[in-house]
Write a protein that holds these residues in place. Structure first.
Motif, PDB file in Angstrom:
ATOM      1  N   LEU A   1      -8.432  -8.541   6.134  1.00  0.00           N
ATOM      2  CA  LEU A   1      -9.080  -7.414   6.804  1.00  0.00           C
ATOM      3  C   LEU A   1      -9.809  -6.540   5.802  1.00  0.00           C
ATOM      4  CD1 LEU A   1      -6.706  -7.715   9.030  1.00  0.00           C
ATOM      5  CD2 LEU A   1      -6.983  -5.278   9.208  1.00  0.00           C
ATOM      6  N   ARG A   2      -9.094  -6.270   4.699  1.00  0.00           N
ATOM      7  CA  ARG A   2      -9.672  -5.351   3.727  1.00  0.00           C
ATOM      8  C   ARG A   2     -10.724  -6.045   2.879  1.00  0.00           C
ATOM      9  NH1 ARG A   2      -4.817  -3.403   4.975  1.00  0.00           N
ATOM     10  NH2 ARG A   2      -3.511  -4.699   3.674  1.00  0.00           N
TER      11      ARG A   2
ATOM     12  N   ILE B   1       1.342 -14.490   6.588  1.00  0.00           N
ATOM     13  CA  ILE B   1       2.408 -13.493   6.475  1.00  0.00           C
ATOM     14  C   ILE B   1       1.921 -12.109   6.894  1.00  0.00           C
ATOM     15  CG2 ILE B   1       3.779 -14.699   4.743  1.00  0.00           C
ATOM     16  CD1 ILE B   1       2.372 -13.012   2.613  1.00  0.00           C
ATOM     17  N   ARG B   2       0.743 -12.055   7.498  1.00  0.00           N
ATOM     18  CA  ARG B   2       0.184 -10.800   8.017  1.00  0.00           C
ATOM     19  C   ARG B   2       0.019  -9.742   6.913  1.00  0.00           C
ATOM     20  NH1 ARG B   2       0.512  -8.722  13.161  1.00  0.00           N
ATOM     21  NH2 ARG B   2       1.521  -6.916  12.304  1.00  0.00           N
TER      22      ARG B   2
ATOM     23  N   ASP C   1      -1.037  -2.029  16.407  1.00  0.00           N
ATOM     24  CA  ASP C   1      -2.109  -2.928  15.971  1.00  0.00           C
ATOM     25  C   ASP C   1      -3.261  -2.904  16.961  1.00  0.00           C
ATOM     26  OD1 ASP C   1      -1.712  -4.033  13.543  1.00  0.00           O
ATOM     27  OD2 ASP C   1      -0.580  -5.757  14.234  1.00  0.00           O
TER      28      ASP C   1
ATOM     29  N   PHE D   1      -7.305  -1.342  15.673  1.00  0.00           N
ATOM     30  CA  PHE D   1      -8.233  -2.338  15.158  1.00  0.00           C
ATOM     31  C   PHE D   1      -9.423  -1.634  14.525  1.00  0.00           C
ATOM     32  CE2 PHE D   1      -7.387  -6.393  17.826  1.00  0.00           C
ATOM     33  CZ  PHE D   1      -6.187  -6.532  17.164  1.00  0.00           C
ATOM     34  N   PRO D   2      -9.825  -2.061  13.336  1.00  0.00           N
ATOM     35  CA  PRO D   2     -10.975  -1.405  12.723  1.00  0.00           C
ATOM     36  C   PRO D   2     -12.249  -1.681  13.525  1.00  0.00           C
ATOM     37  CG  PRO D   2     -10.290  -3.305  11.429  1.00  0.00           C
ATOM     38  CD  PRO D   2      -9.259  -3.118  12.477  1.00  0.00           C
TER      39      PRO D   2
ATOM     40  N   ARG E   1       0.851  -1.173   0.000  1.00  0.00           N
ATOM     41  CA  ARG E   1       0.000   0.000   0.000  1.00  0.00           C
ATOM     42  C   ARG E   1       0.893   1.230   0.000  1.00  0.00           C
ATOM     43  NH1 ARG E   1      -5.621  -0.026   0.021  1.00  0.00           N
ATOM     44  NH2 ARG E   1      -6.204  -2.179  -0.093  1.00  0.00           N
TER      45      ARG E   1
ATOM     46  N   MET F   1     -11.327  -8.851  11.614  1.00  0.00           N
ATOM     47  CA  MET F   1      -9.929  -9.226  11.408  1.00  0.00           C
ATOM     48  C   MET F   1      -9.771 -10.745  11.419  1.00  0.00           C
ATOM     49  SD  MET F   1      -8.068  -6.415  13.766  1.00  0.00           S
ATOM     50  CE  MET F   1      -6.642  -6.270  12.738  1.00  0.00           C
TER      51      MET F   1
ATOM     52  N   LYS G   1      -0.766   1.331   9.575  1.00  0.00           N
ATOM     53  CA  LYS G   1       0.344   1.551   8.645  1.00  0.00           C
ATOM     54  C   LYS G   1       0.703   3.039   8.588  1.00  0.00           C
ATOM     55  CE  LYS G   1      -0.770  -2.327   5.579  1.00  0.00           C
ATOM     56  NZ  LYS G   1       0.281  -3.270   5.901  1.00  0.00           N
TER      57      LYS G   1
ATOM     58  N   TYR H   1       5.284  -7.185   5.612  1.00  0.00           N
ATOM     59  CA  TYR H   1       4.003  -7.548   6.229  1.00  0.00           C
ATOM     60  C   TYR H   1       4.128  -7.961   7.686  1.00  0.00           C
ATOM     61  CZ  TYR H   1       2.048  -7.990   1.484  1.00  0.00           C
ATOM     62  OH  TYR H   1       1.615  -7.767   0.219  1.00  0.00           O
TER      63      TYR H   1
ATOM     64  N   THR I   1       5.011  -5.055  10.475  1.00  0.00           N
ATOM     65  CA  THR I   1       4.356  -3.754  10.501  1.00  0.00           C
ATOM     66  C   THR I   1       2.863  -3.962  10.744  1.00  0.00           C
ATOM     67  OG1 THR I   1       3.961  -3.733   8.126  1.00  0.00           O
ATOM     68  CG2 THR I   1       6.040  -2.795   8.882  1.00  0.00           C
ATOM     69  N   PRO I   2       2.149  -2.907  11.147  1.00  0.00           N
ATOM     70  CA  PRO I   2       0.726  -3.077  11.464  1.00  0.00           C
ATOM     71  C   PRO I   2      -0.088  -3.550  10.261  1.00  0.00           C
ATOM     72  CG  PRO I   2       1.533  -0.985  12.298  1.00  0.00           C
ATOM     73  CD  PRO I   2       2.604  -1.541  11.422  1.00  0.00           C
ATOM     74  N   VAL I   3      -1.194  -4.230  10.526  1.00  0.00           N
ATOM     75  CA  VAL I   3      -1.991  -4.771   9.426  1.00  0.00           C
ATOM     76  C   VAL I   3      -3.021  -3.780   8.886  1.00  0.00           C
ATOM     77  CG1 VAL I   3      -1.778  -7.253   9.735  1.00  0.00           C
ATOM     78  CG2 VAL I   3      -3.377  -5.997  11.143  1.00  0.00           C
ATOM     79  N   SER I   4      -3.595  -2.945   9.767  1.00  0.00           N
ATOM     80  CA  SER I   4      -4.652  -2.059   9.273  1.00  0.00           C
ATOM     81  C   SER I   4      -4.042  -0.826   8.615  1.00  0.00           C
ATOM     82  CB  SER I   4      -5.568  -1.646  10.416  1.00  0.00           C
ATOM     83  OG  SER I   4      -4.901  -0.729  11.249  1.00  0.00           O
ATOM     84  N   LEU I   5      -4.829  -0.176   7.763  1.00  0.00           N
ATOM     85  CA  LEU I   5      -4.312   0.994   7.044  1.00  0.00           C
ATOM     86  C   LEU I   5      -4.000   2.133   8.009  1.00  0.00           C
ATOM     87  CD1 LEU I   5      -6.411   1.092   3.753  1.00  0.00           C
ATOM     88  CD2 LEU I   5      -4.115   0.211   4.131  1.00  0.00           C
TER      89      LEU I   5
END
Lengths: 323, 410
Positions: free
Chosen positions: B348-349, B342-343, A306, A310-311, A215, B356, A267, A257, A260-264
């Motif tokens: 999620l998206r 691999i996270r 993270d 969380f969304p 992204r 999640m 990030k 990946y 680093t954090p998963v949600s936008l």
């Protein structure tokens, strides 16, 4: 007639972990080509040594712990990224030590693919810098290889010889002339072998975004923060963005990946944090370069980022909310 | 391609349970002779729809069958004779009031055709004191790949759809209707737009093509911008949501009095030469359908329903139920081994509920009930998007289901 019974969904996208890793490798190729052009064939052999030893370490360790030895392309990515963080003159055995640290210590001891909390290439680079400081900060001038200098002579040299070495633009003493922006952008200056050419790195970045591997949010937040900070501090914005490992780190390491954090949102926070720490290190510490430490520190904070980003589930009602 | 009507030349197996709702009790016995459209099972429960015979013939036996969800249910096996006769009792219902309308809808045997199979009359019979419902959302967003039954319904029976909508609006006192159609069916959008031109309170909304556009909460949000809160029904957002074929079926029943005894199914898959839509009697077996399907090879995987949420079938005796929308035949689908997460965050998206899935999986492996509850795995609607998108090929949706069961049991 034999029928397969499986839980839904019965169709899967044709994406795979290996395809993602392959795309990252492809995205690194332009920078590798530029590295060979600027620093000579040794850039290529050093990269091959790193990639090869990472793959060997990974499969040996997997065999040792009796886990699935069917490895993917991820150690190749780690190896190439590590090679990009090294000066082209680094002795091979040191590079191999770095690969051991990256693959065995940082990645496999924490559980392997996806389980490591810090970026293997970055930790390996930091360990190498602290262990072999002079070799790791020995920067040759671009196109030095055309001057017919023996590598052995270079790497054993402890004294900087005029005409061979070049400070990275961030280490310039007062009075020294920084390369112009075009040379900075194309990578015609001293530095680690894969980090100097922002031109090549950006080609890779565009490819990664187009193939939906990364992204844009992290690199943009990271580089944007550094640029803005340099501008506010009155420093040379172009120099800060285009020299050192900023673009390499922002595009290929801050977007890893696993670390680093998963949600936008996460990030975004991660990118800003990396940028701020880089600025602090560059302006207030003795070290010329802060990108790797910045990413490492933010890697460690990823769990907490993270947790707080969380969304919110669609339509969810928090306890105590009025319905 | 137009829907092809096919008959069963073998006995039909009609289940006593179709989707959500109490199972029915047979009102005929083995040896009885039944005609097409004759009542064969009913229930005292309100949330349950009666079952009618889809063929003319002798009731062979009452049998226990495993339905595709793995539940043991009763079923009637009825021989299908050469000559078919419509039951003599069939006549259009007389309706004036809302109560009579709902009673007639119950008598039609109709259940929601979108998937879950909630009896349609029970949906229409909402508490008018509690909910102010002002919008009927007609679900024509057939978002699962392969299935085209609702598309064919629009192309072939658009008058029935409009008639059904008008009936529901009038009898239930709802002020407007929105038909949500995905943009990948431009001819359906165009046709329905033409049909509603002269209607004051019916609109057509073209929606972006994505999965799961047709999921209840997603569709309510995308057609009306209202959010259905957790544990709430669409009524709470002033909406009632019905499948487009269900709406048309209501109109057909009110006009003819012929109950819901046949349905449209899509035949498709990677070994089907010509994808088709068949109009089949409820209870026709998979074996009968396979004879009519144009298959290239012997399938190794047969799915009832769409590829995202449908169920694998393992028995050629499995009958089509009221809620079966498709029969898909596959061979040699790629079966990749699951590798480490691999996270990447793609799940999620992909999640339309903003959940999640990767975290669910980790928490489920540790049986961390507290965390699963906090992450709200209970809101997962099992659409399959996370498993679909996962580059590591992890069965996330399956874990979500297991995690939901774990929460329910604790």
């Amino acid at each position: 007639m034999k029928l397969i019974v499986e839980p839904s969904p019965h169709i899967k996208s044709n994406n795979s972990t290996d395809k993602i890793m392959l795309r990252v490798l492809i995205a690194l190729v332009p920078a590798l080509v530029m590295a060979v052009y600027i620093f000579g064939v040794r850039a290529l052999t050093l990269s091959i040594v790193c990639v090869g030893s990472c793959i060997i370490f990974e499969s040996l360790f997997r065999r040792y712990i009796r886990k699935d030895t069917n490895i993917d392309l991820s150690p190749a990515v780690t190896g190439l990224l590590l090679a990009f963080c090294l000066p082209v003159t680094l002795p091979y055995y040191m590079a191999i030590i770095g690969c051991f640290i990256a693959i065995v210590v940082v990645k496999q001891l924490f559980g392997g693919l996806g389980q490591n909390f810090a970026n293997p290439a970055i930790v390996a680079r930091i360990v190498l810098v602290l262990s072999f400081t002079s070799e790791m900060t020995y920067w040759v001038k671009p196109f030095w290889h055309r001057d017919d200098i023996e590598i052995d002579a270079v790497s054993s040299a402890t004294q900087a010889v005029d005409g061979i070495t070049a400070a990275t633009p961030l280490m310039l003493e007062a009075g020294e002339q920084a390369p112009d922006l075009w040379n900075l952008f194309m990578g015609y200056h001293g530095g680690s072998l894969g980090e100097t050419s922002e031109f090549a790195l950006l080609i890779g970045f565009v490819f990664l975004v187009a193939t939906r591997v990364v992204r844009t949010v992290t690199p943009v937040a990271f580089i944007g923060t550094v640029a803005l900070g340099a501008f506010i501090a009155g420093a040379d914005v172009g120099l800060h963005v285009l020299s050192g490992g900023l673009v390499l780190g922002a595009v290929f390491m801050a977007t890893d990946y696993a670390t680093t954090p998963v949600s936008l949102t996460g990030k975004f926070v991660f990118g800003i944090g990396c940028g701020l720490i880089t600025l602090v290190i560059r302006f207030f510490s003795d070290m010329p370069e802060g990108v790797s430490f910045a990413i490492l520190i933010m890697n460690i904070l990823t769990y907490y980022i993270d947790k707080f980003t969380f969304p919110k589930p669609f339509g969810a009602v928090k306890e105590g909310d009025k319905e | 391609m137009r829907t092809v009507k096919i008959d069963s030349h073998a006995p039909v197996i009609i289940s006593m349970a179709h989707g959500i709702g109490a199972p029915c009790v047979p009102v005929v016995e083995a040896g009885d002779y039944v005609r097409t459209g004759q009542l064969i099972a009913d229930s005292d429960a309100f949330v349950s729809a009666p079952v009618y015979s889809s063929v003319t013939g002798k009731v062979i036996e009452e049998r226990n069958v495993l339905d595709i969800n793995g539940n043991l249910t009763k079923a009637l096996v009825i021989d299908s004779e050469q000559k078919q006769y419509l039951c003599s009792k069939i006549a259009p219902p007389v309706i004036n009031t809302r109560e009579e309308f709902i009673k007639a809808v119950r008598a039609s045997g109709l259940v929601g055709l979108g998937g879950a199979g909630f009896p349609t009359h029970a949906k229409l019979n909402y508490d008018r004191e509690k909910y102010k419902v002002d919008t009927l959302v007609v679900n024509a967003s057939e978002c699962e790949p392969y299935i085209t039954t609702d598309y064919r319904e629009i192309m072939e029976n658009s008058e029935d759809i409009i008639a059904g909508i008008k009936l529901i609006l009038e009898k239930c006192g709802i002020s407007r209707a929105v038909i949500g159609i995905e943009r990948n069916m431009p001819s359906a959008v165009r046709l329905m737009r033409e049909r509603v031109q002269s209607e004051q309170n019916i609109t057509v909304k073209a929606l972006p093509t994505y999965y799961p556009q047709g999921a209840e909460k997603v569709l309510v949000h995308n057609t009306t911008r209202r959010i259905v809160k957790e544990k709430q029904l669409p009524y709470s957002a002033g909406c009632i949501i019905l499948n487009v074929t269900s709406v048309a079926s209501i109109a057909r029943y009110m006009e003819t009095g012929i109950p819901f005894i046949s349905r449209r199914i899509t035949i498709d898959g990677n070994i089907v030469n010509k994808p088709a839509n068949f109009m089949v009697p409820i209870g026709i077996t998979l074996g009968e359908i396979m004879k009519k399907a144009d298959l290239r090879l012997q399938p190794d995987r047969i799915i009832f329903g769409g590829p995202m949420m449908g169920k694998s079938v393992y028995d050629l005796e499995t009958p089509i139920g009221k809620t079966t929308g498709a029969v898909l035949f596959f061979k040699d689908m790629p079966t990749d081994r699951a590798t480490a997460c691999i996270r990447c965050g793609k799940c999620l998206r992909a999640c339309s509920m903003n959940l999640m899935p990767t975290e669910f999986e980790k928490s489920y492996e540790m049986r961390d009930i507290k965390r699963l509850r906090k992450l709200r795995v209970d809101l997962c609607m099992e659409c399959g998007s996370c498993s679909y998108i996962c580059p590591a090929k992890r069965n996330l949706t399956e874990r979500n289901k297991l995690a939901k069961d774990l929460l329910r049991d604790n």
